[in-house]
Write a protein that holds these residues in place. Structure first.
Motif, PDB file in Angstrom:
ATOM      1  N   ILE A 193      10.230 -14.975   7.404  1.00 40.55           N
ATOM      2  CA  ILE A 193      11.297 -13.835   6.961  1.00 40.55           C
ATOM      3  C   ILE A 193      11.295 -14.418   5.132  1.00 40.55           C
ATOM      4  CG2 ILE A 193      13.963 -12.999   7.057  1.00 40.55           C
ATOM      5  CD1 ILE A 193      13.818 -14.710  10.176  1.00 40.55           C
ATOM      6  N   ALA A 194      10.605 -13.093   4.784  1.00 42.23           N
ATOM      7  CA  ALA A 194      11.007 -13.545   3.476  1.00 42.23           C
ATOM      8  C   ALA A 194      11.914 -12.392   2.784  1.00 42.23           C
ATOM      9  CB  ALA A 194       9.348 -12.412   2.599  1.00 42.23           C
ATOM     10  N   TYR A 207      16.097  -8.907   6.753  1.00 38.51           N
ATOM     11  CA  TYR A 207      16.457  -9.158   8.415  1.00 38.51           C
ATOM     12  C   TYR A 207      17.244  -8.845   9.098  1.00 38.51           C
ATOM     13  CZ  TYR A 207      15.007 -11.869  12.108  1.00 38.51           C
ATOM     14  OH  TYR A 207      14.868 -12.613  13.272  1.00 38.51           O
ATOM     15  N   MET A 208      18.254  -9.286   8.590  1.00 39.41           N
ATOM     16  CA  MET A 208      19.663  -9.163   8.629  1.00 39.41           C
ATOM     17  C   MET A 208      20.452  -8.108   8.831  1.00 39.41           C
ATOM     18  SD  MET A 208      20.207 -11.948  10.090  1.00 39.41           S
ATOM     19  CE  MET A 208      21.612 -12.317  10.638  1.00 39.41           C
ATOM     20  N   GLY A 209      19.959  -7.135   8.204  1.00 36.31           N
ATOM     21  CA  GLY A 209      20.373  -5.613   8.743  1.00 36.31           C
ATOM     22  C   GLY A 209      21.752  -5.654   7.680  1.00 36.31           C
ATOM     23  N   ALA A 243      21.189 -14.918  16.382  1.00 38.21           N
ATOM     24  CA  ALA A 243      19.779 -14.748  14.869  1.00 38.21           C
ATOM     25  C   ALA A 243      19.322 -16.582  14.779  1.00 38.21           C
ATOM     26  CB  ALA A 243      20.050 -14.403  13.638  1.00 38.21           C
ATOM     27  N   LEU A 244      20.201 -17.289  15.023  1.00 43.53           N
ATOM     28  CA  LEU A 244      20.463 -18.753  14.873  1.00 43.53           C
ATOM     29  C   LEU A 244      19.958 -18.932  16.817  1.00 43.53           C
ATOM     30  CD1 LEU A 244      23.656 -20.409  12.396  1.00 43.53           C
ATOM     31  CD2 LEU A 244      20.430 -19.956  12.022  1.00 43.53           C
ATOM     32  N   ASN A 284      12.741 -20.753   8.472  1.00 37.26           N
ATOM     33  CA  ASN A 284      13.841 -19.026   9.225  1.00 37.26           C
ATOM     34  C   ASN A 284      15.092 -20.390   9.597  1.00 37.26           C
ATOM     35  OD1 ASN A 284      11.513 -18.129   8.686  1.00 37.26           O
ATOM     36  ND2 ASN A 284      11.412 -17.304  10.814  1.00 37.26           N
ATOM     37  N   THR A 285      15.282 -21.166  10.063  1.00 38.86           N
ATOM     38  CA  THR A 285      16.767 -21.283  10.541  1.00 38.86           C
ATOM     39  C   THR A 285      17.588 -21.776   8.856  1.00 38.86           C
ATOM     40  OG1 THR A 285      15.958 -22.447  12.583  1.00 38.86           O
ATOM     41  CG2 THR A 285      18.186 -23.050  12.080  1.00 38.86           C
ATOM     42  N   ALA A 286      16.923 -22.683   8.339  1.00 41.34           N
ATOM     43  CA  ALA A 286      17.790 -23.161   7.058  1.00 41.34           C
ATOM     44  C   ALA A 286      17.683 -21.818   6.019  1.00 41.34           C
ATOM     45  CB  ALA A 286      16.563 -23.807   6.479  1.00 41.34           C
ATOM     46  N   ARG A 287      16.706 -21.119   5.839  1.00 42.51           N
ATOM     47  CA  ARG A 287      17.629 -19.870   5.005  1.00 42.51           C
ATOM     48  C   ARG A 287      18.649 -19.558   5.676  1.00 42.51           C
ATOM     49  NH1 ARG A 287      13.303 -18.113   1.275  1.00 42.51           N
ATOM     50  NH2 ARG A 287      13.226 -16.026   1.792  1.00 42.51           N
ATOM     51  N   VAL A 288      18.139 -18.703   6.595  1.00 38.80           N
ATOM     52  CA  VAL A 288      19.701 -17.600   7.311  1.00 38.80           C
ATOM     53  C   VAL A 288      21.063 -18.517   6.922  1.00 38.80           C
ATOM     54  CG1 VAL A 288      20.270 -16.663   9.375  1.00 38.80           C
ATOM     55  CG2 VAL A 288      18.193 -16.563   9.213  1.00 38.80           C
TER      56      VAL A 288
END
Length: 217
Positions: A22-23, A28-30, A38-39, A186-190
């Motif tokens: 997920i850049a 991505y989350m909208g 998501a998590l 990805n988890t950490a970024r979100v």
């Protein structure tokens, strides 16, 4: 975030799905982000990757134990075949053909004195009579007899297959560990994006509250 996207996921040559990086978290989350869902999806994907990693690690250990056993068995059967064919006398003096024939007939009939493994630390002595047949364990408590050439062909085939499978397992393990790393990132970024978003919302609400108070006063 849609589960239907799983069907379009890129996969490696053995069908393991590639984890998308997920850049841009916000994109991505909208507009209506559901961070909790998501998590949960990320954790479910991580659990699947780790399960596959565990299974493949066990399979790798099994193959790494199996291959030396196949090589050892193949080496012994090759030796028996070479002895039976008289290859040990290939460098004998060509001028003494009659003597060589007599020697081959005599030597090939003499038993081989050797040791065999009973368990990891216990060996016993045995004499092997001249034979053109060996018995091979095929697994599941099944043992079959084979002529020496057929046994060699079977063992070489099994060795080639095991080495090919091991190479594939090692490649898959490397691929899986890359995907696990991607999903952890990805988890950490979100999560961090959500923390920042909530803080900004609180700050904005606090400012709006101060403005309302000033207008009211």
């Amino acid at each position: 975030m849609s589960s239907g996207a799983d069907q379009n996921q890129e996969r490696n040559s053995r069908g393991i799905p590639k984890a998308p990086f997920i850049a841009d978290v916000e994109d991505y989350m909208g507009p209506t982000p559901d961070v909790e869902t998501a998590l949960k999806e990320f954790q479910a994907a991580l659990a699947k990757y780790r399960y596959m990693d565990h299974n493949l690690t066990q399979r790798r250990r099994g193959l790494e134990e199996k291959i030396p056993d196949i090589k050892k068995t193949l080496s012994m059967v090759d030796f028996l075949q070479e002895r039976r064919e008289g290859k040990s006398n290939a460098n004998a003096d060509e001028d003494d053909l009659d003597d060589e024939d007599e020697s081959c007939d005599g030597d090939s009939k003499q038993p081989i004195r050797t040791t065999f493994e009973l368990n990891d630390t216990l060996y016993a002595e045995a004499e092997l009579e001249d034979t053109d047949t060996v018995y091979l364990w095929l697994g599941a408590n099944v043992m079959l007899s084979y002529k020496l050439p057929a046994a060699i062909s079977l063992l070489r085939s099994k060795l080639e297959s095991a080495e090919k499978n091991l190479a594939g397992v090692v490649e898959d393990l490397e691929f899986l560990r890359e995907q696990i790393t991607v999903m952890e990132v990805n988890t950490a970024r979100v999560y961090n994006w959500d923390v920042k978003r909530r803080r900004e919302i609180r700050e904005r609400e606090a400012k709006d509250g101060q403005i309302v108070e000033k207008v009211a006063s």
